[in-house]
Design a protein around this motif. Structure first.
Motif, PDB file in Angstrom:
ATOM      1  N   ALA A  91      12.513  -9.109  -7.606  1.00 54.70           N
ATOM      2  CA  ALA A  91      12.815  -7.969  -8.450  1.00 54.70           C
ATOM      3  C   ALA A  91      11.444  -7.409  -9.170  1.00 54.70           C
ATOM      4  CB  ALA A  91      13.782  -8.126  -9.533  1.00 54.70           C
ATOM      5  N   CYS A  92      10.534  -8.177  -9.524  1.00 53.50           N
ATOM      6  CA  CYS A  92       9.443  -7.898 -10.223  1.00 53.50           C
ATOM      7  C   CYS A  92       8.605  -7.127  -8.956  1.00 53.50           C
ATOM      8  CB  CYS A  92       8.602  -9.125 -10.464  1.00 53.50           C
ATOM      9  SG  CYS A  92       9.320  -9.848 -11.749  1.00 53.50           S
ATOM     10  N   LEU A  93       8.533  -7.504  -7.778  1.00 56.62           N
ATOM     11  CA  LEU A  93       7.755  -6.562  -6.844  1.00 56.62           C
ATOM     12  C   LEU A  93       8.400  -5.222  -6.786  1.00 56.62           C
ATOM     13  CD1 LEU A  93       7.490  -9.444  -3.993  1.00 56.62           C
ATOM     14  CD2 LEU A  93       5.658  -8.084  -5.167  1.00 56.62           C
ATOM     15  N   MET A  94       9.704  -5.288  -6.713  1.00 50.26           N
ATOM     16  CA  MET A  94      10.582  -3.889  -6.666  1.00 50.26           C
ATOM     17  C   MET A  94      10.142  -3.156  -8.005  1.00 50.26           C
ATOM     18  SD  MET A  94      11.559  -3.711  -3.947  1.00 50.26           S
ATOM     19  CE  MET A  94      10.007  -4.567  -3.134  1.00 50.26           C
ATOM     20  N   ALA A  95      10.542  -3.473  -9.186  1.00 52.39           N
ATOM     21  CA  ALA A  95      10.119  -2.951 -10.274  1.00 52.39           C
ATOM     22  C   ALA A  95       8.497  -2.305 -10.552  1.00 52.39           C
ATOM     23  CB  ALA A  95      10.355  -3.718 -11.556  1.00 52.39           C
TER      24      ALA A  95
ATOM     25  N   PRO B 156       4.341   6.000  -3.795  1.00 49.85           N
ATOM     26  CA  PRO B 156       5.078   5.139  -2.846  1.00 49.85           C
ATOM     27  C   PRO B 156       4.229   4.092  -2.027  1.00 49.85           C
ATOM     28  CG  PRO B 156       5.293   6.937  -1.648  1.00 49.85           C
ATOM     29  CD  PRO B 156       4.713   7.526  -2.866  1.00 49.85           C
ATOM     30  N   ARG B 157       4.599   2.720  -1.935  1.00 48.63           N
ATOM     31  CA  ARG B 157       3.846   1.674  -1.405  1.00 48.63           C
ATOM     32  C   ARG B 157       4.736   0.931  -0.709  1.00 48.63           C
ATOM     33  NH1 ARG B 157       1.596   2.198  -6.652  1.00 48.63           N
ATOM     34  NH2 ARG B 157      -0.302   2.827  -6.786  1.00 48.63           N
ATOM     35  N   PHE B 158       4.333   0.570   0.649  1.00 49.85           N
ATOM     36  CA  PHE B 158       5.070  -0.357   1.572  1.00 49.85           C
ATOM     37  C   PHE B 158       4.812  -1.946   0.906  1.00 49.85           C
ATOM     38  CE2 PHE B 158       5.573   2.996   4.525  1.00 49.85           C
ATOM     39  CZ  PHE B 158       6.689   3.080   4.826  1.00 49.85           C
ATOM     40  N   VAL B 159       5.677  -2.649   0.376  1.00 45.98           N
ATOM     41  CA  VAL B 159       5.315  -3.875  -0.409  1.00 45.98           C
ATOM     42  C   VAL B 159       6.276  -4.721   0.667  1.00 45.98           C
ATOM     43  CG1 VAL B 159       5.832  -5.229  -2.397  1.00 45.98           C
ATOM     44  CG2 VAL B 159       5.331  -2.723  -2.563  1.00 45.98           C
ATOM     45  N   TRP B 160       5.263  -5.827   1.023  1.00 41.31           N
ATOM     46  CA  TRP B 160       5.891  -7.044   1.797  1.00 41.31           C
ATOM     47  C   TRP B 160       6.595  -8.003   0.803  1.00 41.31           C
ATOM     48  CZ3 TRP B 160       2.802 -12.389   2.818  1.00 41.31           C
ATOM     49  CH2 TRP B 160       3.583 -13.133   3.955  1.00 41.31           C
TER      50      TRP B 160
ATOM     51  N   GLN C 147      -0.700  -3.988  -1.445  1.00 41.99           N
ATOM     52  CA  GLN C 147       0.165  -5.309  -1.638  1.00 41.99           C
ATOM     53  C   GLN C 147      -0.489  -6.063  -2.815  1.00 41.99           C
ATOM     54  OE1 GLN C 147       2.877  -6.107  -0.062  1.00 41.99           O
ATOM     55  NE2 GLN C 147       3.025  -8.192  -1.030  1.00 41.99           N
ATOM     56  N   ARG C 148      -2.029  -6.027  -2.924  1.00 41.89           N
ATOM     57  CA  ARG C 148      -2.516  -6.640  -3.981  1.00 41.89           C
ATOM     58  C   ARG C 148      -2.399  -6.218  -5.117  1.00 41.89           C
ATOM     59  NH1 ARG C 148      -6.108  -5.899  -7.297  1.00 41.89           N
ATOM     60  NH2 ARG C 148      -6.533  -3.825  -6.493  1.00 41.89           N
ATOM     61  N   LEU C 149      -2.471  -4.626  -5.427  1.00 44.23           N
ATOM     62  CA  LEU C 149      -1.971  -4.087  -6.766  1.00 44.23           C
ATOM     63  C   LEU C 149      -0.770  -4.259  -7.020  1.00 44.23           C
ATOM     64  CD1 LEU C 149      -2.724  -2.280  -8.892  1.00 44.23           C
ATOM     65  CD2 LEU C 149      -1.876  -0.277  -7.456  1.00 44.23           C
ATOM     66  N   THR C 150       0.375  -4.162  -6.055  1.00 43.96           N
ATOM     67  CA  THR C 150       1.804  -4.572  -6.523  1.00 43.96           C
ATOM     68  C   THR C 150       2.078  -5.924  -6.913  1.00 43.96           C
ATOM     69  OG1 THR C 150       2.678  -2.717  -4.894  1.00 43.96           O
ATOM     70  CG2 THR C 150       4.184  -4.226  -5.836  1.00 43.96           C
ATOM     71  N   GLU C 151       1.322  -6.795  -6.416  1.00 47.53           N
ATOM     72  CA  GLU C 151       1.505  -8.345  -6.684  1.00 47.53           C
ATOM     73  C   GLU C 151       0.987  -8.577  -7.952  1.00 47.53           C
ATOM     74  OE1 GLU C 151       2.029 -10.249  -2.142  1.00 47.53           O
ATOM     75  OE2 GLU C 151       0.298 -10.477  -3.140  1.00 47.53           O
ATOM     76  N   GLU C 152       0.050  -7.993  -8.213  1.00 49.37           N
ATOM     77  CA  GLU C 152      -0.648  -8.207  -9.619  1.00 49.37           C
ATOM     78  C   GLU C 152       0.226  -7.679 -10.657  1.00 49.37           C
ATOM     79  OE1 GLU C 152      -4.411  -6.264  -9.872  1.00 49.37           O
ATOM     80  OE2 GLU C 152      -5.514  -7.869  -8.948  1.00 49.37           O
ATOM     81  N   ARG C 153       0.796  -6.455 -10.494  1.00 48.35           N
ATOM     82  CA  ARG C 153       1.644  -5.994 -11.594  1.00 48.35           C
ATOM     83  C   ARG C 153       2.987  -7.023 -11.621  1.00 48.35           C
ATOM     84  NH1 ARG C 153       1.190   0.510  -9.979  1.00 48.35           N
ATOM     85  NH2 ARG C 153      -0.808   0.760 -11.145  1.00 48.35           N
ATOM     86  N   ALA C 154       3.293  -7.383 -10.446  1.00 51.53           N
ATOM     87  CA  ALA C 154       4.615  -8.085 -10.593  1.00 51.53           C
ATOM     88  C   ALA C 154       4.299  -9.518 -11.087  1.00 51.53           C
ATOM     89  CB  ALA C 154       5.110  -8.314  -8.817  1.00 51.53           C
ATOM     90  N   LEU C 155       3.295  -9.949 -10.767  1.00 54.33           N
ATOM     91  CA  LEU C 155       2.830 -11.388 -11.678  1.00 54.33           C
ATOM     92  C   LEU C 155       3.046 -11.376 -12.979  1.00 54.33           C
ATOM     93  CD1 LEU C 155       0.135 -12.697  -9.108  1.00 54.33           C
ATOM     94  CD2 LEU C 155       2.223 -13.844  -9.905  1.00 54.33           C
TER      95      LEU C 155
END
Length: 424
Positions: free
Chosen positions: A70-74, A82-86, A17-25
């Motif tokens: 959309a940023c989280l999904m991208a 794959p990662r389960f993203v909240w 989650q942390r990694l995906t949120e960093e990328r999404a931000l």
């Protein structure tokens, strides 16, 4: 976070989650995504609902949250890792980040939604563990594209808790591949799928928790194919698509399809691509300052009953400190076995008040999950009535629970403490 960790933190505050949120931000702050937010705001402002009072702040918030989702999904479209993203959740601050909200599509405040991007022709192993009190309901749906990507959530495959063998310590494994399930337990057919949509449905927020969850490819070495430049472009396109599609097809096409201040006959959500085990009733409301809407519903033996109101731009009203939703474990049930909720712009003093943060207009969604097989939902199980706020004491049963301002503040404070337990 490993599903086998003996002392886990919140199942949602995982490294993935942390990694995906960093990328999404990073994507969210890009020129491409900020331009898409501006376009969505303009599109919403041109909609007929923008003429109602006090909508512009809600419009801007909705545009931002659609695009952050959309940023989280991208940022997570990496099928070999794959990662389960909240997502579809409130803003939060954790792991050194301030993370915007990602709500849309009349998100259920009782659900912890996690999405993972896969290749339906590959095999994966899901590992998980239920913590403390398990969610009142739990499921994974397989869908062919991102939610809202010109579809609602057309379900290709489904697995619920009842089809999963769980070890005494709460742990489990699920095999995902393209072969038919044909009654096999702990198996999910993902043929033609791209998204795994997990719902941890929490009834008693004080004790129920989302489960630990991870996923790995079986036949391939994990490969993180994330591309930051692609993510910006993809997020801008996806967020705008979702916002436009849901406004036309969900908000106008479903929630506003009937008369105002009414709800439709309960129907199967699966028939419209939603959760297969859910029956729903939808509607929309618009009340004068001195009016209230009473909604009376039969739980019909369902283990989960969830009532909520959302704004007309498809976001849940604030639910951490406001009672914009009240499920079967939170609402007070009348002595006749029915639930009665009250919608109004100002506090009517009823414990079961659906609080839209001062808004007198919105959408209504009532969900029943896992109805007994012999129950046929009908309008006889649901009634609505608009009355004057001053008439509520005469219209509601004698055993209705009423609150003063002190008791309301206590109710709201307890709600916030209970909500925080899903993320602490």
């Amino acid at each position: 976070m490993s599903a086998g960790n003996d002392h886990p933190r919140s199942a949602l505050a995982a490294e993935q989650q942390r990694l995906t949120e960093e990328r999404a931000l990073a994507a969210f702050n890009s020129t491409e995504v900020q331009a898409a937010i501006t376009r969505v705001i303009a599109h919403f402002r041109a909609d007929r609902n923008a003429a109602y009072e006090d909508q512009d702040e809600l419009i801007q918030q909705s545009a931002r949250e659609h695009l952050f989702h959309a940023c989280l999904m991208a940022a997570s479209e990496t099928p070999l890792r794959p990662r389960f993203v909240w997502t579809l959740c409130h803003d939060h601050e954790w792991m050194g980040m301030k993370v915007p909200g990602s709500r849309f599509g009349q998100d259920n405040s009782d659900n912890g939604y996690r999405l993972a991007y896969i290749d339906g022709n590959r095999r994966y192993n899901i590992t998980g563990r239920f913590l403390d009190a398990a969610p009142v309901d739990w499921s994974i749906c397989v869908i062919p594209a991102q939610v809202g990507e010109n579809l609602f959530a057309d379900t290709l495959g489904f697995i619920g808790r009842e089809s999963v063998d769980v070890a005494p310590d709460g742990s489990f494994q699920i095999l995902c591949d393209a072969t038919p399930t044909e009654g096999r337990r702990n198996h999910l057919c993902v043929k033609d799928g791209k998204i795994l949509n997990v719902r941890d449905t929490l009834g008693d927020w004080a004790c129920e928790r989302p489960c630990l969850l991870d996923i790995e490819p079986i036949d391939d070495a994990p490969q993180d194919s994330f591309d930051a430049d692609r993510a910006k472009t993809r997020a801008a396109e996806l967020g705008e698509t979702i916002a436009r599609f849901f406004l036309e097809h969900l908000q106008h096409g479903y929630f506003e399809s009937g008369p105002i201040n009414s709800m439709n006959t309960p129907w199967s959500a699966g028939s419209a691509g939603g959760l297969l085990t859910q029956a729903s009733s939808l509607g929309h409301y618009g009340l004068a300052q001195d009016e209230a809407m009473i909604i009376t519903a039969d739980p019909m033996g369902a283990p989960y009953v969830g009532m909520q109101i959302t704004d007309i731009w498809m976001l849940s009203y604030e639910y951490r400190t406001h009672t914009s939703s009240l499920n079967h474990a939170q609402a007070k049930q009348s002595g006749d076995g029915l639930f009665r909720w009250v919608i109004s712009g100002r506090d009517p003093g009823v414990y079961n008040w659906l609080d839209g943060s001062g808004q007198r207009r919105g959408t209504i969604l009532l969900r029943w999950q896992h109805l007994p097989g012999n129950v046929i939902p009908g309008l006889d199980k649901l009634q609505t009535e608009v009355v004057k706020i001053s008439e509520l004491k005469d219209k509601l049963p004698a055993d209705t629970v009423w609150v003063d301002s002190h008791a309301r503040r206590a109710q709201q404070a307890q709600r916030k403490r209970d909500y925080d337990k899903r993320v602490e």
